[in-house]
Design an enzyme around this catalytic site. Structure first.
Site, PDB file in Angstrom:
ATOM      1  CB  THR A 190     -72.234  43.378 -61.379  1.00  0.00           C
ATOM      2  OG1 THR A 190     -72.595  44.513 -62.145  1.00  0.00           O
ATOM      3  CG2 THR A 190     -72.875  42.142 -61.963  1.00  0.00           C
ATOM      4  CB  VAL A 219     -78.920  48.052 -70.762  1.00  0.00           C
ATOM      5  CG1 VAL A 219     -78.387  46.632 -70.584  1.00  0.00           C
ATOM      6  CG2 VAL A 219     -80.437  48.072 -70.563  1.00  0.00           C
ATOM      7  N   GLY A 220     -76.087  48.291 -68.943  1.00  0.00           N
ATOM      8  CA  GLY A 220     -74.645  48.094 -68.990  1.00  0.00           C
ATOM      9  C   GLY A 220     -74.265  46.746 -69.551  1.00  0.00           C
ATOM     10  CG  ASP A 221     -70.750  44.802 -67.949  1.00  0.00           C
ATOM     11  OD1 ASP A 221     -71.174  45.682 -67.180  1.00  0.00           O
ATOM     12  OD2 ASP A 221     -70.042  43.856 -67.571  1.00  0.00           O
TER      13      ASP A 221
END
Length: 331
Positions: A190, A219-221
């Site tokens: 990211t 979906v991640g953080d």
């Protein structure tokens, strides 16, 4: 339109759910003042995850010319969203296991306004769509087809995000369909960015194409306010990179900002954030997490699980790529 606020009084509203050591330390209300008065504040300043020198340079260009932290964040991370050679962000990002590139991003300003898009396809700059969500709607999150349709309504163009290089790698992966999470930048990176402008306003942003070959809809953080990104203009900001599921479980970026509120330095807060994650993953070594943070005074810090994580910092002092300490040391 009156903007929706996110956790405007977060230190009060969350006091009942924080762990006992945190509750105890909140009793010392003098520590917040120490953050802002220990030395002359460093501003403007920008930091970002990993060695994204072009992104931090673009953000610094905005700040150095008197621009806002919010504009610096958007312009800075867009550099990586538009770089087709960066296969973890924006155009050219690696697809999910069905071959679709889905993008996540969020942005947050000094007044706790925030916007986010999740699992959005066919739009090249999710950070800009997230800002439109923040500024043009009463919402914080828009997902999937809804986010895509909103982007078109705001004038964004439909583009093919899957480059030939990423497509061929995906086709090769399909032969074994073995899911792995390499420790550093290769699979799940990211770009998270934090900035303070000349007026002392703090903003942050985070954007990613997520884990390569993830399940469709994962979906991640990164687009989750409080997990992948959190900003409190009275205290500072934090952002994360790595395997997002583990960051979500500890609400990692919010935790780090709260630790700074209680008097910890950005470095100390990042270290504690990683240690909270590892306390729930004892002896596990198959994933990477990296945090970076900045406080109101312009002090910065970073910490990670495995060696190799770095962050870029740009201020009047210069432009530096900082290698951070890790929970596990080099063997």
């Amino acid at each position: 339109m009156k903007r929706r606020k996110f956790l405007k009084k977060s230190s009060l509203s969350t006091a009942g759910i924080m762990a006992t050591p945190i509750i105890a330390s909140c009793k010392d209300n003098t520590k917040t003042d120490k953050i802002a008065t220990m030395q002359e504040a460093i501003k403007p300043i920008v930091i970002c995850t990993w060695n994204f020198a072009n992104a931090s340079a673009k953000a610094w260009q905005v700040l150095d010319s008197g621009g806002s932290a919010l504009d610096a964040i958007e312009q800075g991370v867009m550099v990586e969203e538009n770089d087709v050679d960066n296969q973890t962000v924006g155009t050219g990002g690696r697809p999910d296991r069905d071959g679709n590139v889905t993008l996540d991003a969020c942005i947050m300003d000094k007044d706790a306004n925030c916007g986010s898009v999740l699992a959005m396809q066919n739009i090249a700059n999710p950070i800009s769509v997230a800002r439109k969500v923040m500024e043009k709607t009463p919402h914080i999150f828009l997902a999937g087809k809804g986010a895509e349709q909103f982007a078109y309504e705001q004038g964004f163009k439909k583009v093919n995000l899957l480059t030939e290089k990423s497509k061929q790698e995906w086709l090769e992966w399909k032969k074994k369909s073995q899911y792995e999470t390499p420790i550093n930048i290769e699979n799940h990176d990211t770009i998270g960015m934090l900035a303070i402008d000349k007026n002392g306003a703090i903003a942050g942003g985070c954007t990613t194409s997520g884990m390569a070959y993830k399940l469709a809809g994962r979906v991640g953080d990164s687009p989750i306010i409080g997990a992948g990104l959190f900003v409190d203009n009275e205290v500072g900001g934090a952002t994360a990179t790595g395997v997002g599921e583990e960051v979500v479980r500890t609400v990692g970026s919010f935790l780090i900002v709260e630790l700074m509120r209680q008097g910890k330095s950005p470095q100390e807060a990042c270290e504690e954030g990683v240690k909270r994650i590892m306390a729930k993953n004892k002896d596990r070594k198959d994933f990477q997490i990296g945090f970076i943070a900045i406080n109101k005074n312009g002090e910065t810090g970073g910490y990670c699980i495995h060696p190799g994580f770095t962050y870029r910092e740009y201020s009047q002092k210069g432009h530096e790529n900082k290698l951070v300490e890790s929970f596990y040391k080099k063997s």
